[in-house]
Write an enzyme that holds these catalytic residues in place. Structure first.
Site, PDB file in Angstrom:
ATOM      1  N   GLY A  12      -0.542   3.907  82.672  1.00  0.00           N
ATOM      2  CA  GLY A  12      -0.456   4.994  82.032  1.00  0.00           C
ATOM      3  C   GLY A  12       0.054   6.274  82.959  1.00  0.00           C
ATOM      4  O   GLY A  12      -0.132   6.200  84.138  1.00  0.00           O
ATOM      5  N   ARG A  73       4.175  -0.712  80.487  1.00  0.00           N
ATOM      6  CA  ARG A  73       3.278  -1.940  80.668  1.00  0.00           C
ATOM      7  C   ARG A  73       4.439  -3.130  80.624  1.00  0.00           C
ATOM      8  O   ARG A  73       5.405  -3.145  79.819  1.00  0.00           O
ATOM      9  CB  ARG A  73       2.345  -2.021  79.989  1.00  0.00           C
ATOM     10  CG  ARG A  73       1.370  -0.485  79.904  1.00  0.00           C
ATOM     11  CD  ARG A  73       0.008  -0.747  79.485  1.00  0.00           C
ATOM     12  NE  ARG A  73      -0.874   0.236  80.116  1.00  0.00           N
ATOM     13  CZ  ARG A  73      -1.037   1.465  79.489  1.00  0.00           C
ATOM     14  NH1 ARG A  73      -0.299   1.668  78.514  1.00  0.00           N
ATOM     15  NH2 ARG A  73      -1.754   2.410  80.179  1.00  0.00           N
ATOM     16  N   CYS A  74       4.151  -3.922  81.690  1.00  0.00           N
ATOM     17  CA  CYS A  74       5.378  -5.019  81.621  1.00  0.00           C
ATOM     18  C   CYS A  74       4.514  -6.353  81.572  1.00  0.00           C
ATOM     19  O   CYS A  74       4.174  -6.948  82.521  1.00  0.00           O
ATOM     20  CB  CYS A  74       6.064  -4.789  82.882  1.00  0.00           C
ATOM     21  SG  CYS A  74       7.174  -6.066  83.307  1.00  0.00           S
ATOM     22  N   ASP A 104      -5.236   0.050  89.043  1.00  0.00           N
ATOM     23  CA  ASP A 104      -5.529  -1.330  89.640  1.00  0.00           C
ATOM     24  C   ASP A 104      -4.467  -2.493  89.236  1.00  0.00           C
ATOM     25  O   ASP A 104      -4.006  -3.162  89.969  1.00  0.00           O
ATOM     26  CB  ASP A 104      -6.997  -1.482  89.027  1.00  0.00           C
ATOM     27  CG  ASP A 104      -7.905  -1.141  89.963  1.00  0.00           C
ATOM     28  OD1 ASP A 104      -7.465  -0.546  90.970  1.00  0.00           O
ATOM     29  OD2 ASP A 104      -8.965  -0.979  89.536  1.00  0.00           O
ATOM     30  N   THR A 126      -3.631   8.091  88.287  1.00  0.00           N
ATOM     31  CA  THR A 126      -4.325   7.619  86.969  1.00  0.00           C
ATOM     32  C   THR A 126      -5.435   8.933  86.682  1.00  0.00           C
ATOM     33  O   THR A 126      -6.173   9.460  87.630  1.00  0.00           O
ATOM     34  CB  THR A 126      -5.242   6.220  86.728  1.00  0.00           C
ATOM     35  OG1 THR A 126      -6.145   6.374  85.616  1.00  0.00           O
ATOM     36  CG2 THR A 126      -6.013   5.878  88.085  1.00  0.00           C
ATOM     37  N   ASP A 128      -8.160   8.666  85.275  1.00  0.00           N
ATOM     38  CA  ASP A 128      -9.470   8.351  85.061  1.00  0.00           C
ATOM     39  C   ASP A 128     -10.296   8.337  86.234  1.00  0.00           C
ATOM     40  O   ASP A 128     -11.379   8.004  86.310  1.00  0.00           O
ATOM     41  CB  ASP A 128      -9.387   6.908  84.538  1.00  0.00           C
ATOM     42  CG  ASP A 128      -9.004   6.639  82.876  1.00  0.00           C
ATOM     43  OD1 ASP A 128      -8.907   7.812  82.433  1.00  0.00           O
ATOM     44  OD2 ASP A 128      -8.764   5.662  82.454  1.00  0.00           O
ATOM     45  N   ASP A 130     -10.536   5.843  88.066  1.00  0.00           N
ATOM     46  CA  ASP A 130     -11.412   4.800  88.336  1.00  0.00           C
ATOM     47  C   ASP A 130     -10.792   3.718  89.331  1.00  0.00           C
ATOM     48  O   ASP A 130     -10.859   2.560  89.247  1.00  0.00           O
ATOM     49  CB  ASP A 130     -11.283   4.131  87.030  1.00  0.00           C
ATOM     50  CG  ASP A 130      -9.923   3.527  86.335  1.00  0.00           C
ATOM     51  OD1 ASP A 130      -9.318   4.239  86.807  1.00  0.00           O
ATOM     52  OD2 ASP A 130      -9.771   2.962  85.301  1.00  0.00           O
ATOM     53  N   ARG A 172     -11.567   5.005  79.510  1.00  0.00           N
ATOM     54  CA  ARG A 172     -11.998   3.541  78.865  1.00  0.00           C
ATOM     55  C   ARG A 172     -13.066   2.909  79.669  1.00  0.00           C
ATOM     56  O   ARG A 172     -13.861   2.444  78.992  1.00  0.00           O
ATOM     57  CB  ARG A 172     -10.586   2.859  78.656  1.00  0.00           C
ATOM     58  CG  ARG A 172     -11.030   1.815  77.690  1.00  0.00           C
ATOM     59  CD  ARG A 172      -9.598   0.710  77.465  1.00  0.00           C
ATOM     60  NE  ARG A 172      -8.528   1.394  76.859  1.00  0.00           N
ATOM     61  CZ  ARG A 172      -7.162   1.106  77.091  1.00  0.00           C
ATOM     62  NH1 ARG A 172      -6.773   0.109  77.705  1.00  0.00           N
ATOM     63  NH2 ARG A 172      -6.194   1.947  76.090  1.00  0.00           N
ATOM     64  N   ARG A 253      -3.711  13.645  79.022  1.00  0.00           N
ATOM     65  CA  ARG A 253      -2.652  13.137  80.166  1.00  0.00           C
ATOM     66  C   ARG A 253      -1.406  14.095  80.383  1.00  0.00           C
ATOM     67  O   ARG A 253      -0.561  13.734  81.359  1.00  0.00           O
ATOM     68  CB  ARG A 253      -2.181  11.678  79.424  1.00  0.00           C
ATOM     69  CG  ARG A 253      -3.217  10.647  79.616  1.00  0.00           C
ATOM     70  CD  ARG A 253      -2.668   9.439  80.427  1.00  0.00           C
ATOM     71  NE  ARG A 253      -1.566   8.926  79.701  1.00  0.00           N
ATOM     72  CZ  ARG A 253      -1.735   7.329  79.030  1.00  0.00           C
ATOM     73  NH1 ARG A 253      -2.890   6.945  79.103  1.00  0.00           N
ATOM     74  NH2 ARG A 253      -0.698   6.951  78.529  1.00  0.00           N
TER      75      ARG A 253
END
Ligand code: ADP
Ligand code: F6P
Length: 320
Positions: A12, A73-74, A104, A126, A128, A130, A172, A253
């Site tokens: 993201g 995203r891959c 992560d 990110t 978040d 996190d 999330r 974002r």
């Protein structure tokens, strides 16, 4: 001595990623390295969507949200074959090291590539927050400020109608944005996965506060809990106070990064290139007690980040 490196953004996007890309490119150039921008994260590393960067390639981006390198995203990169293809691209171009800006998941990919001899250094990007090895991730500060400003706006209309506004913020798997936004906006309650909650208790608290003259209410819900609509409905039924739900979503974002995000991104980007310059890879850069530090990727991934329970309790205790 490492002479050629690449930089990519993955997962993201987050405000401040551009400032990090700029810092990586400019630091590398100042140290006499060649630097390549890899587009769309690991997708571009596999397909070879890569361009040589110069100082002007990163002009005018420090203040922009999103990522000029684009992100993706891959799924292919999660396969043996995908990582081998990425390694082959690096070898073709002579890339010896890569700065991976992401979360992560992106760091797991960076570890796979490091194991194949391409030195990778991860930067935490990110909203978040996190990522356990760092107190602070690039994009978090901007996202929280955006959420705060939006909740302030919701509060205006909530106040005018004597309503309760139930607002879902991003995260999330983490309640960091939620608890901070709740604290900054004077929420009556914050609902996150990390702490138990009871809608009966929240309703009782609202009614008690109403007895003492409080007319409007903010309840902040973390994305991981979801169901803001349902929560608003239940609170309205239990209190007879009109409630509305709003999901803030991806607007959190975007936007120009705050000073903090720009500065941290700049410091971390500089530090990542210093590591590569010394031939050090398989590391994640973080910030601990306001100092830039680095960890082995596997060690970083195994860490657990504590939730700010104290702040959560403060929000609850002073919501009268
Ligand atoms: P984030 O980096 O923000 O956590 P994702 O989890 O979507 O975002 O991961 C970004 C990309 O990193 C994935 O699309 C994939 O290419 C790669 N990645 C994620 N998880 C792994 C994994 N376990 N092993 C190897 N690569 C991974
Ligand atoms: O950037 C992190 C995050 O915003 C999470 O809070 C959210 O669940 C997720 O990304 C959504 O990302 P996307 O819609 O790009 O899959």
């Amino acid at each position: 001595m490492i002479k050629k490196i690449g930089v990519l953004t993955s997962g993201g996007d987050a405000p401040g990623m551009n400032a990090a890309v700029r810092a990586v490119v400019r630091t590398a150039l100042s140290k006499g390295m060649e630097v390549y921008g890899i587009h769309r994260g690991y997708v571009g590393l596999i397909s070879g969507e890569i361009e040589k960067m110069d100082a002007r390639s990163v002009s005018d981006i420090i203040h922009r949200g999103g990522t000029m390198l684009c992100t993706a995203r891959c799924p292919e990169f999660r396969t043996e074959e995908g990582v081998e293809k990425a390694k082959a691209t690096c070898e073709e171009l002579g890339l010896e090291g890569i700065v991976v800006i992401g979360g992560d998941g992106s760091f797991r990919g960076a570890a796979d590539l490091s194991a194949r001899g391409i030195l990778c250094v991860g930067l935490p990007g990110t909203i978040d927050n996190d990522i356990a090895c760092t107190d602070y991730t690039i994009g978090y500060d901007t996202a929280m400020n955006t959420a705060m400003e939006l909740v302030d706006k919701l509060r205006d209309t909530s106040q005018s109608h004597d309503r309760c506004t139930v607002v879902e913020v991003m995260g999330r798997n983490a309640g960091f944005i939620a608890v901070n936004t709740g604290a900054a906006c004077g929420a009556i309650a914050v609902i996150t996965k990390e702490m138990p909650y009871d809608l009966d208790d929240i309703a009782k608290k609202m009614l008690e506060a109403k007895k003492h003259g409080k007319e409007n209410f903010v309840v902040v819900v973390a994305e991981g809990i979801g169901h803001a609509d349902e929560i608003a409905k239940v609170l309205q039924e239990k209190t007879n106070i009109e409630a509305r739900a709003t999901v803030l979503g991806h607007v959190q974002r975007g936007g120009s990064p705050t000073l903090r995000d720009r500065v941290v991104a700049t410091e971390m980007g500089y530090y990542a290139v210093e590591l590569l310059e010394q031939g050090i890879g398989n590391r994640v850069v973080g910030m601990r007690d306001n100092k830039i530090v680095d960890f082995d990727i596997q060690e970083a991934l195994a860490m657990k980040k504590p939730y700010d329970e104290k702040l959560h309790h403060i929000v609850e205790e002073i919501a009268l």
